[in-house]
Design a protein around this motif. Structure first.
Motif: not given
Length: 342
Positions: A72-73, A75, A78, A80-82, A84, A101
């Motif tokens: 998720k972190l 991704n 996604a 809302d991921s860092e 992205s 990250t």
């Protein structure tokens, strides 16, 4: 007198507890516990060695939760991921990110520099052009346009400010080439935190292992034969390891033939086309994040430069070149048993 009595009492209690522990655990041998699940869009298998099934299940569940957290972190898809947020702000502004990250992106940039751009987390626009399911070769014009957005040097990392900036609009980071290895490292760390001293985390072909088998022998890891005539269980070699990581990249994983030419998914970021210097590259190193990234980068570099780079970096490897010749680093030769020749 009272002091001596207290001391004798404490000794009796300690001996009693030791005897109880022996009764509870002494007769239980260490066993293998293994579970496979889908995570990070691939098959993950976690193996642990312990006497307690309860401990095994708790540790394995925790390791899978860690895999999901990492996914998720980092991704790519996604919103809302860092990652992205970094991609959305390409050419606009630096993005402040978590220490984790930042560290993974720094590892990716290091791998890119060490492999002379062979590993490149901005190669996504090229990857998306090649359709291995439909067996379509993109046009030269499309490849040229995509390559305008490829280049790890567009990634600007500021460790002091904990920011990442992409200096050109349209450039994107996709950590798919390192995230599985990094996630395997994290899952292995969680297993250890839960009292597991011996285990394996296999995220597809990226494997992080530690400790030994129940009988005390090192783990035996197979290296797939790159020309196994559609038998994906055929092995080229086995390697004995008790701690570290191993990853393999090969031209047999995703490919198609057109006019007698094998087109595969390991693309040279400087040409946009599949690299044809190797059949497979296996890298062995302390961390799976490193083996994941460097297996790809070394494949692009080619056998001679690749072996030299591994030796310089203190990593080990087994390379099968385009003609089927097997090359190895000096440090791994006594741990590898060749079963066949390509």
């Amino acid at each position: 007198m009272a002091r001596n009595t207290l001391l004798r009492t404490l000794i009796i209690v300690v001996v009693g507890l030791l005897l109880l522990a022996l009764l509870l655990y002494g007769g239980q041998r260490k066993r293998l516990f293994r579970e496979s699940r889908t995570s990070l869009y691939t098959l993950v298998t976690i193996t642990v060695v312990t006497r307690s099934e309860t401990r095994a299940r708790e540790a394995i569940d925790a390791a899978y939760r860690e895999l999901e957290r990492v996914g998720k972190l980092l991704n790519f898809y996604a919103p809302d991921s860092e990652l992205s947020r970094i991609n959305r702000n390409a050419g606009v502004a630096a993005v402040k990110v978590s220490a984790e990250t930042l560290a993974v992106i720094e590892k990716a940039v290091h791998a890119a520099e060490a492999t002379k751009g062979g590993f490149d987390v901005t190669v996504g626009p090229l990857v998306r052009l090649w359709d291995f399911k439909e067996k379509k070769i993109p046009s030269r014009e499309a490849i040229a346009a995509a390559m305008d957005l490829v280049g790890y040097r567009h990634i600007v990392v500021d460790p002091g400010a904990s920011t990442v900036y992409l200096d050109k609009q349209g450039v994107q980071i996709d950590l798919g080439g390192i995230i599985k290895g990094y996630a395997a490292d994290r899952a292995a760390a969680v297993l250890r935190d839960h009292g597991i001293d011996d285990g394996i985390v296999a995220v597809a072909g990226d494997i992080r292992l530690f400790g030994r088998q129940p009988d005390g022998r090192p783990w035996h890891i197979g290296i797939q034969h790159p020309r196994a005539a559609d038998d994906d269980t055929a092995l080229l070699a086995t390697v004995h390891l008790d701690d570290g990581a191993i990853s393999t990249s090969g031209d047999y994983q995703r490919y198609f033939f057109a006019d007698g030419v094998r087109y595969h998914h390991l693309l040279n970021p400087t040409t946009g086309y599949p690299q044809d210097l190797c059949r497979s590259v296996t890298v062995i190193a302390p961390s799976a994040a490193a083996t994941d990234a460097f297996a790809t980068g070394i494949f692009i570099m080619g056998p001679q430069q690749g072996i030299a780079a591994l030796e310089r970096l203190g990593m080990d490897g087994v390379i099968v070149d385009k003609d089927g010749e097997v090359l190895m680093t000096k440090g791994i030769r006594d741990k590898v048993k060749l079963l066949d020749t390509p």
